[in-house]
Design a protein around this motif. Sequence first.
Motif, PDB file in Angstrom:
ATOM      1  N   UNK A   1      39.268  53.044  35.042  1.00  0.00           N
ATOM      2  CA  UNK A   1      38.114  52.820  35.905  1.00  0.00           C
ATOM      3  C   UNK A   1      38.328  51.526  36.687  1.00  0.00           C
ATOM      4  N   UNK A   2      37.939  51.547  37.961  1.00  0.00           N
ATOM      5  CA  UNK A   2      38.140  50.361  38.793  1.00  0.00           C
ATOM      6  C   UNK A   2      37.506  49.120  38.171  1.00  0.00           C
ATOM      7  N   UNK A   3      36.362  49.319  37.530  1.00  0.00           N
ATOM      8  CA  UNK A   3      35.663  48.149  36.958  1.00  0.00           C
ATOM      9  C   UNK A   3      36.448  47.502  35.824  1.00  0.00           C
ATOM     10  N   UNK A   4      37.453  48.223  35.288  1.00  0.00           N
ATOM     11  CA  UNK A   4      38.276  47.675  34.207  1.00  0.00           C
ATOM     12  C   UNK A   4      39.646  47.209  34.692  1.00  0.00           C
ATOM     13  N   UNK A   5      39.877  47.277  36.006  1.00  0.00           N
ATOM     14  CA  UNK A   5      41.130  46.790  36.580  1.00  0.00           C
ATOM     15  C   UNK A   5      40.862  45.397  37.158  1.00  0.00           C
ATOM     16  N   UNK A   6      41.647  44.394  36.774  1.00  0.00           N
ATOM     17  CA  UNK A   6      41.403  43.034  37.276  1.00  0.00           C
ATOM     18  C   UNK A   6      41.331  42.981  38.801  1.00  0.00           C
ATOM     19  N   UNK A   7      40.304  42.292  39.305  1.00  0.00           N
ATOM     20  CA  UNK A   7      40.109  42.003  40.727  1.00  0.00           C
ATOM     21  C   UNK A   7      39.770  43.226  41.573  1.00  0.00           C
ATOM     22  N   UNK A   8      39.580  44.389  40.954  1.00  0.00           N
ATOM     23  CA  UNK A   8      39.200  45.579  41.720  1.00  0.00           C
ATOM     24  C   UNK A   8      37.687  45.608  41.881  1.00  0.00           C
ATOM     25  N   UNK A   9      37.190  45.881  43.085  1.00  0.00           N
ATOM     26  CA  UNK A   9      35.743  46.076  43.248  1.00  0.00           C
ATOM     27  C   UNK A   9      35.357  47.486  42.813  1.00  0.00           C
ATOM     28  N   UNK A  10      34.089  47.734  42.687  1.00  0.00           N
ATOM     29  CA  UNK A  10      33.600  49.082  42.408  1.00  0.00           C
ATOM     30  C   UNK A  10      33.395  49.808  43.724  1.00  0.00           C
ATOM     31  N   UNK A  11      33.567  51.118  43.708  1.00  0.00           N
ATOM     32  CA  UNK A  11      33.297  51.900  44.905  1.00  0.00           C
ATOM     33  C   UNK A  11      31.828  52.282  44.927  1.00  0.00           C
ATOM     34  N   UNK A  12      31.237  52.274  46.118  1.00  0.00           N
ATOM     35  CA  UNK A  12      29.804  52.578  46.238  1.00  0.00           C
ATOM     36  C   UNK A  12      29.551  53.889  46.959  1.00  0.00           C
TER      37      UNK A  12
END
Length: 202
Positions: A58-69
Motif C-alpha cells: 500500500x502506498x501509505x506503507x511505502x516511505x515518502x509515498x503520498x496517498x492517492x485520492x
Amino acid sequence: MKGIRVQENHFSRYPYDLIKEIADHLLERTEYRPKIGIICGSGLGTLAESLTDVDIFDYENIPYFPSTTVEGHAGRMVFGKLRGVPVMCMQGRFHYYEGHSLEKCSMPIRVMKLSGVSHLIITNAAGGLNPIYNVGDIVVIKDHLNLMGMAGLNPLLGPNDPRFGPRFPAMNHAYNPELRLIAKRIAKEMGIEKEVHEGVYT
C-alpha cells in the motif's frame, strides 16, 4: 527508513539517494526484479488483480509515498507475474490536479527505474477529438503534445542527476515503434484491430 531528510527546496525534494531508499525498501521485501513496469490508470486498475504470486505494498506503507485520492485508484504497488512475466505495477497514481508537484508525480517512475524497470506501459482514460474513435476504444500513443510544458511546467525542472538519465531525453524514442507494432499485431490476433488506433496524446 534510514531517515534521509526530504528537503524543502521545490526542485530537490526527491534526490537520487531518497529515490534509491524507496526502491531498496521495496526490493528488500520482494524477490521480483521486473524489467516491465505498468501504471494502471482509470478503468484499468483491475489489471493488477490479474497478476499471480503477488507482493502488494500500500502506498501509505511505502516511505515518502503520498496517498492517492482519485476514486477507483487502489493506491498500491504490486509486484507479480502477468502471464508468467514478472512486472511491477502501480494500481493508481498521483496527479498534478490533486495538488502534487510534477516532481512528486514523476517520483514513482524513478523508483521503478531504480528497481530495475526498463520498459514502461502507462494506461489512462481520456477523451478523444478524432471522430472515428468510439468510447472504449484503445489508442496506442505515438507522440504527445505537452501543453503544460508550453507554460514552463514539466517534470524535468530543477537540477539534473545523470543517474536518472540525460538532462533532455530524446522524446522521439519515448513511444517505441517496435512495441507499437507488437501492440497492433496482438490486437489483430485478438480480433479487436478495429477498436485499436494510434494517436497523439495531449
